[in-house]
Design a protein around this motif. Structure first.
Motif, PDB file in Angstrom:
ATOM      1  N   LYS A 112      -6.667  11.480   7.620  1.00 15.30           N
ATOM      2  CA  LYS A 112      -5.736  10.580   6.926  1.00 15.30           C
ATOM      3  C   LYS A 112      -5.601  10.980   5.468  1.00 15.30           C
ATOM      4  CE  LYS A 112      -4.230   5.920   6.285  1.00 15.30           C
ATOM      5  NZ  LYS A 112      -3.148   6.341   5.455  1.00 15.30           N
ATOM      6  N   LYS A 114      -6.059  13.954   4.188  1.00 18.21           N
ATOM      7  CA  LYS A 114      -5.311  15.205   4.129  1.00 18.21           C
ATOM      8  C   LYS A 114      -3.816  14.943   4.304  1.00 18.21           C
ATOM      9  CE  LYS A 114      -8.893  18.375   5.685  1.00 18.21           C
ATOM     10  NZ  LYS A 114      -9.362  19.265   6.772  1.00 18.21           N
ATOM     11  N   GLU A 115      -3.474  14.066   5.231  1.00 17.92           N
ATOM     12  CA  GLU A 115      -2.061  13.723   5.446  1.00 17.92           C
ATOM     13  C   GLU A 115      -1.478  13.053   4.213  1.00 17.92           C
ATOM     14  OE1 GLU A 115      -2.039  11.257   8.940  1.00 17.92           O
ATOM     15  OE2 GLU A 115      -2.519  12.923  10.285  1.00 17.92           O
ATOM     16  N   ASP A 116      -2.244  12.135   3.611  1.00 21.22           N
ATOM     17  CA  ASP A 116      -1.766  11.454   2.398  1.00 21.22           C
ATOM     18  C   ASP A 116      -1.576  12.443   1.249  1.00 21.22           C
ATOM     19  OD1 ASP A 116      -1.832   9.083   3.774  1.00 21.22           O
ATOM     20  OD2 ASP A 116      -3.707   8.360   2.879  1.00 21.22           O
ATOM     21  N   LEU A 117      -2.467  13.437   1.127  1.00 27.52           N
ATOM     22  CA  LEU A 117      -2.341  14.437   0.072  1.00 27.52           C
ATOM     23  C   LEU A 117      -1.125  15.341   0.286  1.00 27.52           C
ATOM     24  CD1 LEU A 117      -6.037  15.544  -0.529  1.00 27.52           C
ATOM     25  CD2 LEU A 117      -4.556  14.331  -2.110  1.00 27.52           C
ATOM     26  N   GLN A 118      -0.804  15.611   1.530  1.00 27.86           N
ATOM     27  CA  GLN A 118       0.345  16.454   1.821  1.00 27.86           C
ATOM     28  C   GLN A 118       1.659  15.737   1.497  1.00 27.86           C
ATOM     29  OE1 GLN A 118      -0.068  17.797   5.849  1.00 27.86           O
ATOM     30  NE2 GLN A 118      -1.544  19.409   5.306  1.00 27.86           N
ATOM     31  N   LYS A 119       1.662  14.442   1.552  1.00 26.42           N
ATOM     32  CA  LYS A 119       2.856  13.641   1.260  1.00 26.42           C
ATOM     33  C   LYS A 119       3.165  13.631  -0.228  1.00 26.42           C
ATOM     34  CE  LYS A 119       2.324  10.523   5.186  1.00 26.42           C
ATOM     35  NZ  LYS A 119       2.029   9.157   5.593  1.00 26.42           N
TER      36      LYS A 119
END
Length: 120
Positions: A112, A114-119
């Protein structure tokens, strides 16, 4: 071959008629935690104790040499027949499941993040 029953006693954690059942005191059983190895072993050693009785243990009873020999035989059985091994294995399996569940939760948190950082 004995059935396990739940009963009520003011003086005993467990008792047996020596042939058909073993009764466990309801309040004592509530104190047993399946997530604690010592607690599981307490329950299993109590069951082994009652299995070693060939007669009614609900009243006053003595533990003669025959009782101790039978108790020893029950608790020293080979690997797959030993009830204490199964108590340990049960607690070990529960511990491993808890560890695995925690690992999955941590992995999900990392994913989660990592996904938030990619956004961003």
């Amino acid at each position: 071959g004995r059935r396990i029953k739940i009963g009520v006693s003011d003086v005993a954690s467990a008792w047996t008629d020596g042939s058909s059942y073993i009764a466990l005191d309801r309040d004592w059983l509530k104190s047993i935690s399946v997530s604690n190895v010592g607690s599981c072993l307490s329950m299993f050693t109590t069951l082994c104790h009652e299995m070693a009785h060939d007669n009614n243990s609900a009243g006053t009873h003595n533990h003669g040499p025959e009782f101790y020999e039978k108790y020893y035989d029950i608790t020293k059985k080979g690997y797959w027949q030993n009830p204490l091994y199964h108590a340990y294995k049960f607690a070990d399996t529960m511990d491993k499941q808890r560890i695995e569940e925690n690992r999955r939760e941590e992995d999900a948190k990392v994913m989660k993040m990592k996904e938030d950082l990619q956004k961003v």
